[in-house]
Motif scaffolding. Structure first.
Motif, PDB file in Angstrom:
ATOM      1  N   LEU A   1     -33.053  -7.794  -0.736  1.00 22.23           N
ATOM      2  CA  LEU A   1     -31.596  -7.820  -0.534  1.00 22.23           C
ATOM      3  C   LEU A   1     -30.893  -8.394  -1.759  1.00 22.23           C
ATOM      4  O   LEU A   1     -31.383  -9.328  -2.388  1.00 22.23           O
ATOM      5  CB  LEU A   1     -31.247  -8.690   0.680  1.00 22.23           C
ATOM      6  N   PRO A   2     -29.689  -7.884  -2.084  1.00 17.56           N
ATOM      7  CA  PRO A   2     -28.880  -8.538  -3.118  1.00 17.56           C
ATOM      8  C   PRO A   2     -28.466  -9.935  -2.639  1.00 17.56           C
ATOM      9  O   PRO A   2     -28.378 -10.189  -1.430  1.00 17.56           O
ATOM     10  CB  PRO A   2     -27.676  -7.609  -3.264  1.00 17.56           C
ATOM     11  N   ALA A   3     -28.218 -10.803  -3.593  1.00 15.73           N
ATOM     12  CA  ALA A   3     -27.971 -12.213  -3.282  1.00 15.73           C
ATOM     13  C   ALA A   3     -26.926 -12.439  -2.175  1.00 15.73           C
ATOM     14  O   ALA A   3     -27.164 -13.240  -1.261  1.00 15.73           O
ATOM     15  CB  ALA A   3     -27.572 -12.965  -4.556  1.00 15.73           C
ATOM     16  N   PRO A   4     -25.763 -11.754  -2.194  1.00 15.36           N
ATOM     17  CA  PRO A   4     -24.744 -12.096  -1.187  1.00 15.36           C
ATOM     18  C   PRO A   4     -25.152 -11.738   0.238  1.00 15.36           C
ATOM     19  O   PRO A   4     -24.573 -12.249   1.197  1.00 15.36           O
ATOM     20  CB  PRO A   4     -23.523 -11.252  -1.596  1.00 15.36           C
ATOM     21  N   LEU A   5     -26.155 -10.851   0.374  1.00 16.35           N
ATOM     22  CA  LEU A   5     -26.569 -10.423   1.714  1.00 16.35           C
ATOM     23  C   LEU A   5     -27.780 -11.188   2.223  1.00 16.35           C
ATOM     24  O   LEU A   5     -28.174 -11.034   3.378  1.00 16.35           O
ATOM     25  CB  LEU A   5     -26.879  -8.916   1.710  1.00 16.35           C
ATOM     26  N   GLN A   6     -28.375 -12.001   1.372  1.00 16.61           N
ATOM     27  CA  GLN A   6     -29.568 -12.741   1.808  1.00 16.61           C
ATOM     28  C   GLN A   6     -29.199 -13.828   2.814  1.00 16.61           C
ATOM     29  O   GLN A   6     -28.148 -14.466   2.704  1.00 16.61           O
ATOM     30  CB  GLN A   6     -30.258 -13.381   0.593  1.00 16.61           C
ATOM     31  N   THR A   7     -30.071 -14.022   3.765  1.00 21.57           N
ATOM     32  CA  THR A   7     -29.869 -15.110   4.727  1.00 21.57           C
ATOM     33  C   THR A   7     -29.808 -16.449   4.003  1.00 21.57           C
ATOM     34  O   THR A   7     -29.027 -17.325   4.372  1.00 21.57           O
ATOM     35  CB  THR A   7     -31.013 -15.099   5.760  1.00 21.57           C
ATOM     36  N   ALA A   8     -30.581 -16.589   2.934  1.00 18.79           N
ATOM     37  CA  ALA A   8     -30.551 -17.832   2.146  1.00 18.79           C
ATOM     38  C   ALA A   8     -29.208 -18.026   1.441  1.00 18.79           C
ATOM     39  O   ALA A   8     -28.859 -19.146   1.064  1.00 18.79           O
ATOM     40  CB  ALA A   8     -31.677 -17.814   1.113  1.00 18.79           C
ATOM     41  N   ASN A   9     -28.456 -16.947   1.228  1.00 16.64           N
ATOM     42  CA  ASN A   9     -27.100 -16.976   0.660  1.00 16.64           C
ATOM     43  C   ASN A   9     -26.988 -17.874  -0.576  1.00 16.64           C
ATOM     44  O   ASN A   9     -26.217 -18.836  -0.598  1.00 16.64           O
ATOM     45  CB  ASN A   9     -26.112 -17.441   1.746  1.00 16.64           C
ATOM     46  N   PRO A  10     -27.742 -17.532  -1.633  1.00 16.86           N
ATOM     47  CA  PRO A  10     -27.772 -18.412  -2.810  1.00 16.86           C
ATOM     48  C   PRO A  10     -26.419 -18.575  -3.501  1.00 16.86           C
ATOM     49  O   PRO A  10     -26.206 -19.579  -4.179  1.00 16.86           O
ATOM     50  CB  PRO A  10     -28.781 -17.720  -3.742  1.00 16.86           C
ATOM     51  N   TRP A  11     -25.516 -17.607  -3.360  1.00 17.41           N
ATOM     52  CA  TRP A  11     -24.200 -17.725  -3.992  1.00 17.41           C
ATOM     53  C   TRP A  11     -23.189 -18.434  -3.084  1.00 17.41           C
ATOM     54  O   TRP A  11     -22.038 -18.651  -3.490  1.00 17.41           O
ATOM     55  CB  TRP A  11     -23.643 -16.346  -4.376  1.00 17.41           C
ATOM     56  N   GLY A  12     -23.579 -18.721  -1.852  1.00 16.99           N
ATOM     57  CA  GLY A  12     -22.670 -19.418  -0.941  1.00 16.99           C
ATOM     58  C   GLY A  12     -21.405 -18.633  -0.614  1.00 16.99           C
ATOM     59  O   GLY A  12     -20.325 -19.205  -0.501  1.00 16.99           O
ATOM     60  N   VAL A  13     -21.521 -17.332  -0.453  1.00 16.25           N
ATOM     61  CA  VAL A  13     -20.338 -16.518  -0.136  1.00 16.25           C
ATOM     62  C   VAL A  13     -20.089 -16.508   1.380  1.00 16.25           C
ATOM     63  O   VAL A  13     -21.009 -16.730   2.161  1.00 16.25           O
ATOM     64  CB  VAL A  13     -20.506 -15.070  -0.646  1.00 16.25           C
ATOM     65  N   PRO A  14     -18.848 -16.257   1.799  1.00 12.49           N
ATOM     66  CA  PRO A  14     -18.598 -16.149   3.244  1.00 12.49           C
ATOM     67  C   PRO A  14     -19.358 -14.956   3.830  1.00 12.49           C
ATOM     68  O   PRO A  14     -19.344 -13.874   3.254  1.00 12.49           O
ATOM     69  CB  PRO A  14     -17.075 -15.913   3.323  1.00 12.49           C
ATOM     70  N   GLN A  15     -20.045 -15.172   4.940  1.00 11.28           N
ATOM     71  CA  GLN A  15     -20.788 -14.097   5.618  1.00 11.28           C
ATOM     72  C   GLN A  15     -20.318 -14.023   7.068  1.00 11.28           C
ATOM     73  O   GLN A  15     -20.401 -15.010   7.789  1.00 11.28           O
ATOM     74  CB  GLN A  15     -22.294 -14.381   5.577  1.00 11.28           C
ATOM     75  N   ALA A  16     -19.811 -12.864   7.475  1.00  9.41           N
ATOM     76  CA  ALA A  16     -19.382 -12.676   8.864  1.00  9.41           C
ATOM     77  C   ALA A  16     -20.561 -12.119   9.649  1.00  9.41           C
ATOM     78  O   ALA A  16     -20.959 -10.975   9.434  1.00  9.41           O
ATOM     79  CB  ALA A  16     -18.201 -11.720   8.925  1.00  9.41           C
ATOM     80  N   VAL A  17     -21.122 -12.924  10.529  1.00  7.87           N
ATOM     81  CA  VAL A  17     -22.337 -12.534  11.247  1.00  7.87           C
ATOM     82  C   VAL A  17     -22.002 -12.124  12.681  1.00  7.87           C
ATOM     83  O   VAL A  17     -21.298 -12.840  13.391  1.00  7.87           O
ATOM     84  CB  VAL A  17     -23.354 -13.696  11.261  1.00  7.87           C
ATOM     85  N   SER A  18     -22.497 -10.943  13.084  1.00 11.62           N
ATOM     86  CA  SER A  18     -22.409 -10.519  14.484  1.00 11.62           C
ATOM     87  C   SER A  18     -23.751 -10.789  15.125  1.00 11.62           C
ATOM     88  O   SER A  18     -24.739 -10.124  14.799  1.00 11.62           O
ATOM     89  CB  SER A  18     -22.088  -9.029  14.567  1.00 11.62           C
TER      90      SER A  18
END
Lengths: 494, 494
Positions: free
Chosen positions: A465-482
């Protein structure tokens, strides 16, 4: 394609992947570096801009500062990461339509963008202006087609931008300049270019939008074209603050010699408004201002003559157009008035943008249904302005505001449309012909979405996965999870 | 325009304002009412759909349920209000570029939308399908151009939808149907129509997109056209689960007789894969399935003949096309294999979508640089799929995934592209020619943004602001507020 253009297109294409892959904080710092470099070079850049455009020093210094602030705002936007619109659907064995896989979606850069610079904002809508800033923020290499009105400034600004981006570690080829109309069209047609942006006239914008749509692979094209920017003044506003209205109006019409896309071109107000003398006096106090170039002067002078010669048109401030020894035109404001009936009788002549310090007052009878008038008179606009009295909120006024939102991208109350703030909520766009694409803005942080496209990953292992989509979220971007399990309740609790 | 179409266009235009003004919770409940009504009428609707399309009962029942779930999901989206993208800039006397006014921006419905229904999903991409659901959710009246493949189902579904919307208190004219190609084009050209959507073939989509772009006032057009949906299988995946790959592949190719826009049309895999017998056996066990109509059968039969006759093509499962007494075509799956060299030699014939149960295995030499191959072979696609072994994440695989994201809207890992989940993160779109407009999706909640445009209010008194922009926030929608004082720090802390 000539070898120079081929080299430029190839370099932009080669830069696309490494630039898209830059960490957003690094890209944000690069935008700040460009802002810093512009401000550090302000004296030299402003001097060249003054000579090439005839615009005043204070205006150009303000515009350069605005351009730098805009870059800093986009840096904040990129670093925040909300613009990526990350959505994550958790895998869900109980999904309402059978087991669903993990799906993760975000926005990725389109690739190289060609940006056609405007003549009237040599900083803010040119080399390092809003279109460039938003495309670089999105992670797209930019090929700027320079405006012929300020070629020296274009090359000097290019040097500042290229050096700042390189020093900040951005890849070669992320920012390049081409000059010439044919060259710009050739780049727009190149298959390696994935989007276009433009600020300028309706015919030029239509021409370029047509090329973008007719390519073998069509691409999105974001053109900001023409706008009449109507203003509506109520009896109540006149009674409350006619002096303030006069000074605000004349300042807005004459600033930068009226060469602004948001210049208020038409003011609808009750007949017997009594503003003639005040407007004439205020206009007389405006010093002559050079127009951008002889071609613009020629177009402006012809428009002005045609309007003044139209039946029913009364000159409140006649204004002047005079040429200096270098063939440059110098102008003072022209303000005319016409009744609604005469406007309707001569609408072909009168209802067209005048690029320069000219405005038309449209005098209406008491009780005129302005809301019904708008769809008859107006196409799309960047702005529409209402001046009402404090607390005024009649059904007529509500109806007018409502219909204005259908014909403009920004509706103002009690102010003037020139001087567009660079902010998260700004909207600088509007229905055709204000823009070729009314889903977007060219000022404010929402402008970044023009240069992005969505991609979803389904069932991907974390390591692919690209960084913004990883569960680890290395870039710390907002993630809207369903989360899993929610689909069975959809629609049940409304 | 004929009187019937004139009445329809006028009714849609008249409904636009009252529909846009509906409280989002009321509009959400109306969408749920449509979902309920569809499910309540499932028996009758499915029976008509079976007769008109030849699709199987289980598939059609599942599709109707999907259509209802989709409406419920959009109801949740509308009620939540996040789709309005409300942004509020507080007035700021200390703004970096001088005092700024209060500016508030949100998204408003475009107005009437014409939606061209697809043949292959008589529920989910037709009358009350995703385009209709997302446009109604946005607050846009819909004029549906019915698909000629299921006219009776279209009229019956229309009656269900219209009755449910009326009973839920929605204005007259929010949902109407026209039949006939000329009629659809006339509606698309009507100035009262503000956007178009379409699911179908590349030529039809190009034709309609051209009409939308060439109108006196151009409008956005969202067409979902063709897709090859390539699949890439690694040596590791073959070693790990060849049986599962064979059954998943044949199921995905043959489901709904391959008449799905996400059918996997091409499978790239190492030569010597050893899947021939398994595929032949699985294909032989698939019962004959009727194609949607004789025109589709004719096109499919010609494509299949041309592929089978191409040099280097080896039939693994030859399949059949047979006609019944009513002229309808019945098919079993055709799977062929070809070497990469032979594919390249005959790319004009072989690299084109086959609408029906046909797929091509492309056999590659060990060490083939697949990432380099993708830009040579593929245009834009709705999907691309990777089958790798558990934990496989070689540089070659990473490079392939990277290039696939540039050529597809959705990249799958270890699954099959048919069966698109209706979820917030779903992306059903892709670079041209997968769609005419790659900024959007036609499945999932993000589809709503296609039918919205931004409007900002500057300096408006609370009483003249629309509900979602009011500080009182009577609808309780998410509001992103930029407070005063922050602009001076932009870019300073990166």
């Amino acid at each position: 394609m000539n070898p120079e253009l081929e080299t430029i297109a190839a370099a932009a294409a080669a830069a696309a992947q490494p630039f898209a892959d830059t960490n957003p904080r690094d890209r944000a710092r690069a935008l700040v570096a460009v802002a810093d470099a512009l401000e550090a070079n302000a004296d030299g850049l402003v001097a060249v801009a003054m000579a090439e455009t005839g615009l005043a020093e204070a205006r150009l210094r303000g515009e350069l500062r605005r351009t730098a602030v805009q870059l800093r705002l986009f840096a904040e936007t990129v670093a925040d990461g909300g613009y990526l619109d990350v959505r994550i659907d958790a895998a869900d064995p109980e999904f309402a339509l059978g087991p669903r896989a993990d799906v993760r979606r975000y926005l990725v850069p389109l690739g190289p963008v060609v940006n056609f610079a405007a003549s009237n904002f040599p900083f803010a809508f040119s080399v390092a202006g809003g279109d460039t800033a938003s495309a670089l923020a999105a992670g797209c290499p930019v090929i700027l087609k320079g405006n012929p009105g300020h070629p020296e400034l274009t090359r000097r600004t290019e040097a500042v931008v290229v050096e700042a981006l390189a020093a900040a570690g951005m890849p070669d080829g992320v920012f390049q300049v081409v000059m010439g109309q044919e060259e710009g069209v050739a780049i727009l047609r190149d298959p390696r270019v994935k989007a276009g942006s433009f600020t300028g006239s309706i015919p030029a914008g239509q021409f370029l939008a047509g090329i973008a749509a007719a390519r073998e692979v069509p691409i999105p094209f974001f053109g900001e074209l023409g706008s009449l920017n109507p203003v509506f003044v109520t009896e109540g506003a006149l009674a409350e603050r006619s002096g303030e209205l006069v000074s605000g109006f004349v300042t807005s019409v004459s600033g930068s010699a009226g060469q602004l896309c948001t210049k208020p071109g038409y003011v609808f107000l009750p007949e017997g408004h009594g503003l003639d003398q005040g407007i004439a006096d205020a206009a007389a106090s405006v010093a002559p201002h050079r127009l951008l170039n002889p071609r613009i002067t020629e177009g402006y002078a012809a428009r002005r003559e045609a309007i003044l010669a139209t039946s029913g048109v009364r000159a409140i401030a006649e204004g002047r157009v005079e040429f200096d020894g270098e063939g440059q035109g110098w102008v003072t404001p022209t303000v005319v008035a016409v009744s609604l009936d005469d406007l309707l009788a001569a609408r072909e002549t009168l209802l067209e943008e005048s690029f320069g310090p000219l405005a038309i007052l449209v005098e209406t009878d008491p009780g005129t249904d302005l809301a019904a008038l708008v769809p008859i008179l107006l196409e799309g606009n960047l702005t529409a302005t209402v001046h009402a009295a404090a607390g005024e909120a009649t059904p007529e006024l509500r109806a007018l505001v409502r219909v204005l939102t259908e014909h403009a991208g920004r509706v103002l109350f009690g102010g003037w449309p020139t001087g567009v703030a660079v902010t998260p909520a700004m909207q600088h766009g509007g229905p055709w012909p204000a823009t070729t694409n009314d889903s977007s803005t060219s000022v404010g942080t929402a402008a970044i979405t023009r240069f992005l496209r969505p991609v979803a990953y389904q069932g991907a292992p974390e390591e692919l996965l690209p960084a913004p989509l990883q569960t680890a979220n290395p870039w710390g971007v907002p993630q809207a999870v369903s989360p899993a399990g929610e689909s069975t309740a959809w629609g049940a609790n409304l």
